[in-house]
Design an enzyme around this catalytic site. Structure first.
Site: not given
Ligand code: GLU
Length: 484
Positions: A248-250
């Site tokens: 994910s982006k996180r």
């Protein structure tokens, strides 16, 4: 039949690496077979459309060199086509009008639990052309208060072949009668996607595995329209660095690497992070695909010729920024100076204003093999721009002072009298032998004076570029330090 593959993003956000890989595999499958690569913007859901996302996708593909062969198609401009196709299915009895309001549906869900499935033949008070009287449905249709749903068959095993996963089967009883046309007259993904793939003569559908659950609906639509389906390739997920779960982006942010191709809303993209498009493309090709060879560096053209859909793996592919950076390094190292200059943008302008164009070119060709990322230029060109602000103490403390001062002394003389760096080298060799100092030691001392540490590109090239005055200044500075 000419091979045609399409990348069909929804403009609900910027282009991320998952999307880039999907676009790339579509491109490779199309080009491998001498076919066309098509871009289709799937923007039928205006509420989820994010301003700027479409431009970001188009610009990213341009940067990557994945250039569509035709002007991008936009689903929002093709509303009529979908409406006509919904009507065809209604006439054939494969689709029907349904009038339940959102409220009705939420009541149903409450009553029948979360696994409630809308099927026209559920005898639970649904409002559609099967359950309401003809006059009532006609007036509701005239009011425009309807959606169109496709019929899901009963007690059937729907079989479909995926090029990556082999034969897949779906139990039709687990499907619901999906909405294919919404109340605003816009199609849903399923209808628009299938109609367009047919209309655009798409032969290979390559997309992420998150779309597998849509596949039975698409297969049914092909059957209802009496069209031959294309080949399907559902790509494996890109996994977190740990190999557990989808990246994910996180996750990427936490580990300090980008997920978008280009900068977006303040987040650095792969370009700004220092990737060449060739490096990113090459790495993403290896993410989920392999061939017999253990060759790692491929240009896009090479990938087109060696790529084979059969080499796409089923299991998820772990994203490894270290490996990606290594592949990028190979492309920088072997890339033309011109390409590196183009990618380095303002940094190069800075160099030119100091050294002029010719010397700046030399700097780039000298340091490029030392760059993992384009932004590493910043530190690599430092040695040309400034004299060392400090010295590597480990090296400095190990020097035999007396000997080092002799070396620096004859270095000054040789730099002064020699006509070029080859002559300096010769002179230093001669003087080293004369003074019974190893040439290696002489070079170490001079490197410490010029660079401040035992690293950096070819020393004589540095001397050539920074010039006699600056070279002498740096030698004098170390001399002074040693005398203190
Ligand atoms: N619009 C879908 C997406 O955003 C396309 C999926 C497909 O390629 O069929 O990924």
């Amino acid at each position: 039949m000419k091979e045609r593959a399409r990348f069909a993003p929804s403009p609900t956000g910027p282009l991320h690496i998952g999307g880039v890989r999907t676009a790339l595999f579509n491109y490779l499958i199309a080009k491998k077979n001498g076919g066309d690569f098509v871009l289709r913007i799937e923007d039928t859901d205006s509420q989820r459309t994010v301003p700027g996302a479409e431009e970001h996708i188009i610009k990213s593909l341009e940067w990557l060199g994945l250039i569509p062969d035709e002007k991008p198609y936009k689903q929002s401009e093709r509303k009529e086509i979908y409406l006509n196709h919904a009507k065809i299915l209604i006439e054939k009895g494969f689709a029907y009008y349904s009038f339940d309001t959102l409220e009705d549906l939420s009541v149903m869900k409450k009553k029948h639990g979360n696994d409630f499935k809308y099927r026209h033949d559920n005898n639970i008070g649904l409002k559609n052309t099967f359950t309401l009287a003809k006059e009532e449905t006609e007036s509701l249709i005239n009011n425009g208060d309807f959606v169109v749903r496709m019929v899901a068959p009963k007690n059937e095993t729907i079989l479909v072949n995926d090029q990556i996963r082999g034969e897949l089967s779906f139990n039709s009883n687990e499907l619901e009668d999906k909405v294919i046309l919404k109340s605003d007259g816009m199609p849903t993904y399923h209808l628009a996607n299938v109609v367009d793939d047919k209309d655009m003569k798409i032969t290979s559908v390559v997309r992420g595995e998150e779309w597998l659950s849509s596949l039975p609906f698409h297969v049914l639509l092909y059957r209802y329209f009496d069209w031959a389906p294309p080949r399907f390739f559902h790509l494996p997920l890109i996994l977190k660095t740990t190999g557990k779960g989808k990246l994910s982006k996180r996750d990427a942010e936490e580990q300090g690497f980008p997920v978008f191709a280009l900068e977006w809303g303040g987040s650095v993209g792969f370009k700004e992070y220092g990737f060449l498009p060739e490096g990113l493309i090459n790495y993403l090709a290896l993410l989920g695909w392999s061939n017999e060879s253990d060759k790692e560096k491929y240009s896009l053209e090479e990938l087109v010729s060696v790529f084979d859909g059969a080499g796409i793996r089923k299991s998820g592919a772990r994203f490894d920024i270290k490996k990606a950076t290594w592949i990028n390094h190979l492309h920088i190292k072997e890339g033309s100076t011109k390409k590196i200059i183009e990618a380095s943008g303002k940094k190069f302008d800075e160099l030119v204003s100091l050294f002029g164009e010719e010397k700046s070119n030399q700097v780039i060709s000298l340091v490029k093999e030392r760059l993992n990322l384009i932004v590493d230029l910043q530190k690599e060109v430092g040695v040309f721009l400034n004299s060392p602000s400090s010295y590597d103490l480990k090296v400095l403390n190990k020097l035999n002072k007396e000997e080092a001062l002799i070396v620096l002394n004859f270095c000054i003389l040789e730099v002064r009298v020699s006509k070029d760096s080859a002559a300096i080298k010769e002179g230093l060799f001669r003087e080293s032998t004369k003074n019974k100092i190893s040439f290696g030691q002489t070079m170490k001392t001079l490197r410490l004076a010029i660079v401040g540490a035992l690293k950096g590109p070819d020393l004589f090239k540095i001397v050539e570029i920074i010039g006699t005055g600056e070279t002498l200044k740096r030698i004098n500075k170390l001399t002074k330090t040693l005398k203190q």
